[in-house]
Design a protein around this motif. Structure first.
Motif, PDB file in Angstrom:
ATOM      1  N   LEU A 270      -9.182  68.771  -2.955  1.00  0.00           N
ATOM      2  CA  LEU A 270      -9.589  67.839  -4.001  1.00  0.00           C
ATOM      3  C   LEU A 270      -9.874  68.627  -5.269  1.00  0.00           C
ATOM      4  O   LEU A 270     -10.745  69.506  -5.288  1.00  0.00           O
ATOM      5  N   TYR A 271      -9.151  68.314  -6.337  1.00  0.00           N
ATOM      6  CA  TYR A 271      -9.410  68.918  -7.638  1.00  0.00           C
ATOM      7  C   TYR A 271     -10.448  68.049  -8.347  1.00  0.00           C
ATOM      8  O   TYR A 271     -10.109  67.014  -8.930  1.00  0.00           O
ATOM      9  N   ASP A 272     -11.699  68.462  -8.280  1.00  0.00           N
ATOM     10  CA  ASP A 272     -12.810  67.682  -8.831  1.00  0.00           C
ATOM     11  C   ASP A 272     -12.923  67.941 -10.330  1.00  0.00           C
ATOM     12  O   ASP A 272     -13.288  69.034 -10.762  1.00  0.00           O
ATOM     13  N   ARG A 273     -12.632  66.895 -11.160  1.00  0.00           N
ATOM     14  CA  ARG A 273     -12.673  67.040 -12.615  1.00  0.00           C
ATOM     15  C   ARG A 273     -13.959  66.508 -13.229  1.00  0.00           C
ATOM     16  O   ARG A 273     -14.081  66.438 -14.455  1.00  0.00           O
ATOM     17  N   GLY A 274     -14.924  66.087 -12.398  1.00  0.00           N
ATOM     18  CA  GLY A 274     -16.187  65.613 -12.934  1.00  0.00           C
ATOM     19  C   GLY A 274     -16.343  64.113 -12.857  1.00  0.00           C
ATOM     20  O   GLY A 274     -15.441  63.382 -12.422  1.00  0.00           O
ATOM     21  N   SER A 275     -17.496  63.629 -13.296  1.00  0.00           N
ATOM     22  CA  SER A 275     -17.847  62.212 -13.137  1.00  0.00           C
ATOM     23  C   SER A 275     -17.172  61.298 -14.144  1.00  0.00           C
ATOM     24  O   SER A 275     -17.240  60.072 -13.996  1.00  0.00           O
ATOM     25  N   GLN A 276     -16.522  61.857 -15.170  1.00  0.00           N
ATOM     26  CA  GLN A 276     -15.910  61.019 -16.199  1.00  0.00           C
ATOM     27  C   GLN A 276     -14.380  61.057 -16.190  1.00  0.00           C
ATOM     28  O   GLN A 276     -13.753  60.402 -17.003  1.00  0.00           O
ATOM     29  N   GLU A 277     -13.814  61.822 -15.269  1.00  0.00           N
ATOM     30  CA  GLU A 277     -12.354  61.994 -15.276  1.00  0.00           C
ATOM     31  C   GLU A 277     -11.759  61.761 -13.898  1.00  0.00           C
ATOM     32  O   GLU A 277     -12.439  61.922 -12.880  1.00  0.00           O
ATOM     33  N   ARG A 278     -10.485  61.405 -13.904  1.00  0.00           N
ATOM     34  CA  ARG A 278      -9.748  61.281 -12.660  1.00  0.00           C
ATOM     35  C   ARG A 278      -9.293  62.668 -12.216  1.00  0.00           C
ATOM     36  O   ARG A 278      -8.864  63.490 -13.038  1.00  0.00           O
ATOM     37  N   GLY A 279      -9.416  62.936 -10.933  1.00  0.00           N
ATOM     38  CA  GLY A 279      -9.001  64.222 -10.399  1.00  0.00           C
ATOM     39  C   GLY A 279      -7.663  64.143  -9.718  1.00  0.00           C
ATOM     40  O   GLY A 279      -6.880  63.203  -9.918  1.00  0.00           O
ATOM     41  N   LEU A 280      -7.377  65.141  -8.891  1.00  0.00           N
ATOM     42  CA  LEU A 280      -6.139  65.192  -8.120  1.00  0.00           C
ATOM     43  C   LEU A 280      -6.473  65.495  -6.667  1.00  0.00           C
ATOM     44  O   LEU A 280      -7.373  66.295  -6.385  1.00  0.00           O
ATOM     45  N   LEU A 281      -5.741  64.856  -5.773  1.00  0.00           N
ATOM     46  CA  LEU A 281      -5.838  65.155  -4.354  1.00  0.00           C
ATOM     47  C   LEU A 281      -4.527  65.787  -3.931  1.00  0.00           C
ATOM     48  O   LEU A 281      -3.459  65.162  -4.048  1.00  0.00           O
ATOM     49  N   CYS A 282      -4.590  67.025  -3.484  1.00  0.00           N
ATOM     50  CA  CYS A 282      -3.398  67.761  -3.052  1.00  0.00           C
ATOM     51  C   CYS A 282      -3.303  67.699  -1.530  1.00  0.00           C
ATOM     52  O   CYS A 282      -4.226  68.103  -0.824  1.00  0.00           O
ATOM     53  N   LEU A 283      -2.186  67.184  -1.025  1.00  0.00           N
ATOM     54  CA  LEU A 283      -1.922  67.123   0.407  1.00  0.00           C
ATOM     55  C   LEU A 283      -0.724  68.020   0.703  1.00  0.00           C
ATOM     56  O   LEU A 283       0.338  67.856   0.094  1.00  0.00           O
ATOM     57  N   ALA A 284      -0.897  68.950   1.620  1.00  0.00           N
ATOM     58  CA  ALA A 284       0.185  69.860   1.986  1.00  0.00           C
ATOM     59  C   ALA A 284       0.433  69.756   3.480  1.00  0.00           C
ATOM     60  O   ALA A 284      -0.497  69.869   4.282  1.00  0.00           O
ATOM     61  N   VAL A 285       1.700  69.530   3.857  1.00  0.00           N
ATOM     62  CA  VAL A 285       2.068  69.341   5.262  1.00  0.00           C
ATOM     63  C   VAL A 285       3.305  70.185   5.557  1.00  0.00           C
ATOM     64  O   VAL A 285       4.261  70.191   4.783  1.00  0.00           O
ATOM     65  N   HIS A 286       3.274  70.903   6.686  1.00  0.00           N
ATOM     66  CA  HIS A 286       4.470  71.666   7.051  1.00  0.00           C
ATOM     67  C   HIS A 286       5.632  70.706   7.285  1.00  0.00           C
ATOM     68  O   HIS A 286       5.459  69.609   7.830  1.00  0.00           O
TER      69      HIS A 286
ATOM     70  N   VAL B 263     -11.662  57.701 -10.923  1.00  0.00           N
ATOM     71  CA  VAL B 263     -12.705  58.486 -11.580  1.00  0.00           C
ATOM     72  C   VAL B 263     -13.826  58.769 -10.573  1.00  0.00           C
ATOM     73  O   VAL B 263     -14.291  57.862  -9.884  1.00  0.00           O
ATOM     74  N   ALA B 264     -14.210  60.038 -10.462  1.00  0.00           N
ATOM     75  CA  ALA B 264     -15.320  60.476  -9.605  1.00  0.00           C
ATOM     76  C   ALA B 264     -15.258  59.877  -8.203  1.00  0.00           C
ATOM     77  O   ALA B 264     -16.177  59.181  -7.761  1.00  0.00           O
ATOM     78  N   PRO B 265     -14.196  60.150  -7.443  1.00  0.00           N
ATOM     79  CA  PRO B 265     -14.108  59.616  -6.082  1.00  0.00           C
ATOM     80  C   PRO B 265     -15.128  60.297  -5.168  1.00  0.00           C
ATOM     81  O   PRO B 265     -15.505  61.453  -5.387  1.00  0.00           O
TER      82      PRO B 265
END
Length: 536
Positions: free
Chosen positions: A210-226, A125-127
């Motif tokens: 970083l998909y920031d969903r706010g201070s009360q929710e867990r977000g998503l971190l998208c990593l893309a590599v060739h 939550v809120a990293p």
């Protein structure tokens, strides 16, 4: 004990301490996960060479106890602010292309900029975005594969390190308050941007969002590599090290003092290039040429893969899939309790079913190996990030007397007879400097059928860490040039419920009806292994 219990999903009391951990059912993926998870838990660095399948649980416990008492840390790698040095890239010469890279980077082929792997990690939550960037910078600095650059000149592709440092590409996307379709639309926009392709000559090969969903929710971190810089085991290493570094920073201990990967990707590529010129590898030439001649003599391939269907070259096999669960899965796990034995079981199921569908008494198939075993006396690149897998052809004879258990054992023995787990095929075909050798190897027909056993890849680091894996996807597989874009690929893997599989196939060469039939025959084979009346 507790970590093994979690990884194997068995009661802690059932973990035997006096037998090699390979006999407990660990495979290469779970071995890496166990190794890195324990390093993270104890905040110590253990040389992978001392952490092998032959170790018992008791020996591993003693090893970690010794490391806690006499740390094996490279204190010279850290500066005063605990900032580790980057991996040494002082050798600025050309880095040999590995065989798997040459399958993609063929002469006179347009740069494959859209072949990449995308990982989605669930955040706490809120990293803190600043801390995420610090972890990503630390991670990218550890692994030289992210600094690779590719140029086409003089009629072929060349691989070198970047001549200048590129900042880590890290973008923050504001998704606060968004729901449903609006979230999907943002994620689709990221995917569309990535599908525009990576610049192989200038880089970077690594991007993050970083998909920031706010201070009360867990977000998503998208990593893309060739894909030229990553494979399945690299994913496990990256996620493990990311979580280790995040946890260390969260505890206020600074960056973790982990050893740098040894060998680095560049060092390993040069070692393989040297191996390819060795007498030991060249001694395998007769084996591979003989195999190719046998496969060529059996049947012309256009009778099995006729070009009769119009349409796109390949299609996802996600709708053509199967699984075994419950008591049937438990029976398989009891009798085939290692990753190698499970690989051979599903290879047998494929070959047996292939014979029934095509009415041939053989199955010529390309196998995929994870590329991190000890080859020709060289140390394993267990924690090296890069595209290290290798492919090689294999011929399975299917007897008329079809006792399934005996056939599984026959397939196991046949696979074990392959020299050095198939590494030499790619070394001789692509990396040998002997033109006559390359000419002979180049005449070997590449199978149009491929088998990939993924073991627990889709079930690693799904919990018990700050940033668990939510999903991972591979893009651009259909764009791999011939002859390395198979007409049919069979993927099998462990799942939480048992085992599952799916197909990717070419509509032009293998009809959907045949794939469905093959799928049903494989399911019958696996489900009826212990049914004596099911044998032909």
């Amino acid at each position: 004990m507790s970590q093994l219990s979690i990884l194997l999903r068995i009661p802690e009391a059932a973990v035997e301490t006096q037998i090699p951990i390979k006999q407990l059912g660990l495979d290469s993926l779970t071995l890496v996960e166990l190794h890195l998870t324990m390093e993270g838990e104890f905040q110590i660095s253990v040389d992978p060479e001392y952490f092998t399948f032959s170790n018992t649980v008791e020996e591993i416990a003693g090893l970690f106890q010794k490391c806690l008492l006499e740390p094996l840390l490279q204190t010279s790698e850290s500066t005063g602010d605990n900032q580790p040095k980057v991996i040494d890239r002082s050798d600025v010469g050309e880095i040999p292309l590995l065989p798997i890279q040459q399958e993609l980077l063929q002469p006179n082929v347009v740069a494959p900029s859209r072949n990449f792997v995308m990982l989605l990690l669930r955040t706490p939550v809120a990293p803190d975005p600043v801390q995420i960037r610090r972890v990503l910078e630390w991670l990218v600095a550890r692994h030289d594969a992210f600094q690779l650059r590719f140029r086409f000149f003089e009629g072929r592709w060349h691989q070198e390190y970047a001549t200048s440092e590129n900042p880590v590409q890290f973008e923050i996307l504001n998704m606060r308050g968004l729901r449903g379709e609006r979230v999907k639309a943002q994620a689709a926009a990221v995917e569309e941007e990535l599908l525009r392709g990576f610049n192989l000559e200038r880089g970077p090969l690594f991007r993050s969002f970083l998909y920031d969903r706010g201070s009360q929710e867990r977000g998503l971190l998208c990593l893309a590599v060739h894909h030229l810089a990553i494979d399945a085991l690299s994913i496990i290493t990256l996620v493990a090290e990311f979580n280790q570094c995040w946890s260390s920073l969260e505890r206020g201990q600074g960056y973790p003092s982990l050893k740098l990967p040894d060998p680095s990707f560049g060092s390993w590529a040069r070692r393989l290039s040297s191996m390819a010129q060795s007498r030991e590898v060249e001694a395998e030439l007769d084996y591979w040429v003989s195999l190719g001649a046998s496969a060529e003599a059996l049947s012309p391939w256009d009778t099995i893969f006729p070009e009769t269907c119009e349409g796109e070259n390949t299609t996802s096999g996600s709708t053509i899939e199967g699984e075994v669960t419950g008591k049937q899965a438990d029976g398989i796990l009891r009798d085939w309790n290692t990753a190698h034995s499970q690989h051979d079981l599903f290879l047998a199921a494929l070959a047996f079913s292939w014979s029934e569908v095509t009415h041939k008494d053989y199955c010529y198939v390309e196998l995929e190996h994870y590329g991190r075993s000890e080859s020709y006396g060289e140390s394993r690149p267990q924690r090296t990030v890069g595209w290290l897998v290798h492919h090689f052809p294999h011929l399975v004879k299917v007897p008329s007397l079809r006792n399934k258990i005996n056939f599984c054992d026959s397939v196991r023995k046949s696979r074990m007879s392959v020299p050095n787990e198939g590494v030499g095929f790619g070394l001789l075909r692509y990396m040998s400097t002997n033109e006559a050798v390359r000419d002979q190897m180049g005449k070997i027909t590449i199978p149009r059928l491929r088998f990939v056993y993924r073991s627990r890849l889709d079930d690693t680091f799904r919990s018990n860490v700050a940033f668990p894996i939510m999903n991972h996807s591979v893009y651009g597989q259909d764009s791999v040039p011939e002859p390395h874009n198979p007409a049919l690929v069979f993927y099998a893997q462990r799942s939480r419920q048992g085992f599952e599989w799916h197909f990717r196939h070419s509509q032009r060469h293998f009809s959907e009806d045949k794939v469905h039939l093959l799928n049903q025959r494989i399911k019958n084979f696996v489900q009826n292994l212990h049914n004596p009346t099911s044998d032909s």
